[in-house]
Design a protein around this motif. Structure first.
Motif, short mmCIF file in Angstrom:
data_model
loop_
_atom_site.label_atom_id
_atom_site.label_comp_id
_atom_site.label_asym_id
_atom_site.label_seq_id
_atom_site.Cartn_x
_atom_site.Cartn_y
_atom_site.Cartn_z
N PHE B 59 53.93 7.04 60.12
CA PHE B 59 52.65 6.34 60.05
C PHE B 59 52.83 4.97 59.41
O PHE B 59 52.25 3.98 59.85
CB PHE B 59 51.67 7.20 59.23
CG PHE B 59 50.26 6.68 59.20
CD1 PHE B 59 49.33 7.11 60.14
CD2 PHE B 59 49.85 5.77 58.24
CE1 PHE B 59 48.03 6.64 60.12
CE2 PHE B 59 48.54 5.29 58.21
CZ PHE B 59 47.62 5.73 59.16
N CYS B 60 53.66 4.90 58.38
CA CYS B 60 53.87 3.64 57.66
C CYS B 60 54.66 2.65 58.50
O CYS B 60 54.32 1.46 58.55
CB CYS B 60 54.62 3.91 56.36
SG CYS B 60 53.85 5.15 55.32
N MET B 63 52.63 0.67 60.87
CA MET B 63 51.77 -0.34 60.24
C MET B 63 52.59 -1.51 59.71
O MET B 63 52.19 -2.67 59.79
CB MET B 63 50.97 0.27 59.09
CG MET B 63 50.01 1.34 59.55
SD MET B 63 48.79 1.75 58.28
CE MET B 63 47.52 0.59 58.65
N MET B 64 53.75 -1.21 59.13
CA MET B 64 54.56 -2.26 58.50
C MET B 64 55.01 -3.32 59.48
O MET B 64 55.10 -4.49 59.14
CB MET B 64 55.80 -1.64 57.84
CG MET B 64 55.53 -1.09 56.47
SD MET B 64 57.06 -0.63 55.64
CE MET B 64 57.23 1.05 56.19
N PHE B 70 46.19 -3.59 62.09
CA PHE B 70 44.90 -2.97 62.48
C PHE B 70 44.43 -3.46 63.85
O PHE B 70 43.24 -3.64 64.08
CB PHE B 70 43.83 -3.23 61.42
CG PHE B 70 44.20 -2.75 60.03
CD1 PHE B 70 44.30 -1.39 59.77
CD2 PHE B 70 44.44 -3.65 59.01
CE1 PHE B 70 44.65 -0.93 58.49
CE2 PHE B 70 44.78 -3.20 57.73
CZ PHE B 70 44.88 -1.84 57.47
N LEU B 80 36.80 -3.02 59.39
CA LEU B 80 37.72 -2.26 58.54
C LEU B 80 37.00 -1.57 57.39
O LEU B 80 37.38 -0.47 56.97
CB LEU B 80 38.80 -3.23 58.00
CG LEU B 80 39.95 -2.68 57.18
CD1 LEU B 80 40.75 -1.66 57.98
CD2 LEU B 80 40.87 -3.83 56.75
N ALA B 81 35.95 -2.21 56.87
CA ALA B 81 35.22 -1.64 55.73
C ALA B 81 34.44 -0.37 56.10
O ALA B 81 33.97 0.34 55.23
CB ALA B 81 34.26 -2.68 55.15
N VAL B 83 35.66 2.10 58.07
CA VAL B 83 36.58 3.10 58.62
C VAL B 83 37.08 4.05 57.53
O VAL B 83 37.42 3.62 56.43
CB VAL B 83 37.78 2.37 59.26
CG1 VAL B 83 38.92 3.34 59.53
CG2 VAL B 83 37.36 1.68 60.54
N LEU B 84 37.07 5.34 57.84
CA LEU B 84 37.75 6.32 56.99
C LEU B 84 38.73 7.10 57.85
O LEU B 84 38.58 7.18 59.07
CB LEU B 84 36.73 7.30 56.37
CG LEU B 84 35.76 6.72 55.34
CD1 LEU B 84 34.68 7.74 54.99
CD2 LEU B 84 36.52 6.28 54.08
N HIS B 85 39.74 7.66 57.19
CA HIS B 85 40.74 8.46 57.91
C HIS B 85 40.22 9.90 57.96
O HIS B 85 39.94 10.49 56.93
CB HIS B 85 42.05 8.38 57.12
CG HIS B 85 43.25 8.66 57.94
ND1 HIS B 85 44.51 8.27 57.54
CD2 HIS B 85 43.43 9.30 59.11
CE1 HIS B 85 45.40 8.66 58.46
NE2 HIS B 85 44.75 9.29 59.41
N GLY B 86 40.05 10.42 59.17
CA GLY B 86 39.49 11.76 59.31
C GLY B 86 40.53 12.86 59.38
O GLY B 86 40.45 13.86 58.67
N GLU B 87 41.50 12.67 60.26
CA GLU B 87 42.57 13.65 60.43
C GLU B 87 43.86 12.94 60.77
O GLU B 87 43.84 11.81 61.29
CB GLU B 87 42.23 14.63 61.58
CG GLU B 87 41.02 15.49 61.30
CD GLU B 87 40.70 16.43 62.46
OE1 GLU B 87 41.61 16.82 63.21
OE2 GLU B 87 39.52 16.76 62.61
N GLN B 88 44.97 13.62 60.52
CA GLN B 88 46.27 13.07 60.86
C GLN B 88 47.20 14.20 61.26
O GLN B 88 47.20 15.25 60.62
CB GLN B 88 46.86 12.31 59.65
CG GLN B 88 48.19 11.64 59.92
CD GLN B 88 48.09 10.54 60.96
OE1 GLN B 88 47.11 9.80 60.99
NE2 GLN B 88 49.07 10.45 61.84
N ARG B 146 31.89 4.70 60.21
CA ARG B 146 30.53 4.86 59.68
C ARG B 146 29.67 3.77 60.32
O ARG B 146 29.76 2.61 59.97
CB ARG B 146 30.53 4.71 58.16
CG ARG B 146 31.44 5.71 57.43
CD ARG B 146 31.46 5.46 55.91
NE ARG B 146 31.99 4.15 55.58
CZ ARG B 146 31.44 3.29 54.72
NH1 ARG B 146 30.31 3.62 54.09
NH2 ARG B 146 31.99 2.13 54.46
#
Lengths: 135, 151
Positions: B59-60, B63-64, B70, B80-81, B83-88, B146
Motif C-alpha cells: 500500500f505504501c 503511494m510513495m 491521490f 481529500l478531507a 475521505v476515510l479508509h473503510g476496508e483494506q 462523506r
C-alpha cells in the motif's frame, strides 16, 4: 512454531503497542508516503470536522500485520484483510489479537483462517479483520 | 458525487522499487524488530531471496512513488478531507523482496451509495506485478466518502 498443530480456537496472535503520539503519525506520513494532512495538521483536521488529527488506518493495520508476522512466518500469509471499524485517536494503546476460526483446504494446501482484532485501551474495536495462512 | 460511471476507470500505473533505506524507515516507524525484515541471512534462511516486505507495505509503495499523489481522488473530484479508509485487503501470490521493482495497476471496481447518499463507498483494486512480470499480489481498498449532503 509447528504450524501443523494449529487448531480452531487457538489464540496465536497477541501483541500490545505503545500509545500513538503525534510524532509517530508524522513519521508514518514520511515512511508510508501517505501525506494526507488530516493525520498531522490539526487545522486541516478541524476544518474537516474532526476534533483533532487521528491515526492513519494503515498505521494501525501495519501494527496488526506486525503482530501477525510475529506469530506466522511472512511466507505463509496468503491474504490479509481488515475493516476499519472506528477512528483511532491520539494516545490510543492498541492490542492486536488473532484466533484460528477455521481449518480449510484451498489452493492445494492446508490453510487456517485467523480472525483478527485491534482494540484500544477501552476495548473499542478499531480494526476487525482476517488472515488466511498456510499450515 | 461519484456515480456508477466511475466503475472501470483506470489510473496511471505506478512503478516503485523496494529500496532498503525506505523500508528501514517504515520498520523503525512501526517499531518492527523481526529480523526476517532486517537481516538478509535470516530472510534467506526463511526461504526469501532477500528481505521481504511487511504485509501492508505494498500500500505504501504505490503511494510513495505515484507521480500524482491521490490521483484517483482528484480524477473523481473527491475532496481529500471527506475521505476515510473503510476496508483494506491484500492477496499475496508471490514474495516481494528488497530490490524488486513493482508496477501497480489501479482501477475502480465498484461504487455504492450508503445511508441515502450520505456516504459513497468506492472500491479500487490494484494488481501488482514485479520486474519479471510475475503477478505478485492484488490489493483492494475501500474508501468512504462523506458526502456534503444526501442527494
Amino acid at each position: 512454531m509447528s504450524a501443523a498443530r494449529r487448531a480452531v480456537g487457538d489464540r496465536i496472535v497477541h501483541k500490545e503497542f505503545p500509545p500513538i503520539t503525534r510524532h509517530r503519525l508524522a513519521l508514518y506520513c514520511g515512511a508510508s508516503g501517505d501525506h494526507n494532512p488530516i493525520h498531522v495538521d490539526i487545522d486541516f483536521a478541524k476544518a474537516a470536522g474532526f476534533p483533532d488529527v487521528f491515526a492513519h488506518g494503515m498505521l494501525v493495520m501495519g501494527y496488526l500485520g506486525q503482530a501477525l508476522t510475529d506469530a506466522v512466518a511472512p511466507s505463509r500469509i496468503r491474504s490479509f484483510s481488515t475493516r476499519f471499524a472506528a477512528i483511532t485517536q491520539l494516545g490510543a494503546q492498541l492490542t492486536c489479537e488473532g484466533t484460528v476460526i477455521e481449518l480449510i483446504e484451498q489452493g492445494g494446501e492446508k490453510r487456517a483462517k485467523v480472525a483478527l482484532t485491534t482494540k484500544d485501551q477501552n476495548g473499542e474495536v478499531k480494526l476487525a479483520g482476517e488472515a488466511v495462512i498456510a499450515l | 458525487m461519484v456515480d456508477q460511471s466511475a466503475v472501470g476507470r483506470e489510473f496511471t500505473p505506478v512503478t516503485a522499487r523496494v529500496e532498503p533505506g525506505r523500508l528501514r524507515f517504515f520498520l523503525d516507524t512501526l517499531g518492527e524488530t523481526n529480523p526476517v525484515y532486517r537481516d538478509e541471512a535470516t530472510a534467506q534462511a526463511a526461504g526469501f531471496a532477500a528481505a521481504p516486505v511487511p504485509p501492508t507495505y505494498l500500500f505504501c509503495l504505490e503511494m510513495m512513488d505515484a507521480t500524482v499523489p491521490f490521483e484517483f481522488l482528484t480524477a473523481l473530484d473527491i475532496d481529500l478531507a471527506r475521505v476515510l479508509h473503510g476496508e483494506q485487503r491484500f492477496d499475496y501470490h508471490a514474495p516481494v523482496v528488497v530490490g524488486d521493482t513493482l508496477t501497480f495497476h489501479p482501477r475502480v471496481t465498484s461504487v455504492t451509495d450508503k445511508k441515502g447518499g450520505a456516504m459513497t463507498l468506492i472500491v479500487v483494486e490494484t494488481g501488482v506485478t514485479n520486474q519479471s512480470g510475475v503477478h505478485v499480489a492484488d490489493v483492494s481498498r475501500t474508501i468512504v466518502v462523506r458526502n456534503a449532503r444526501p442527494s
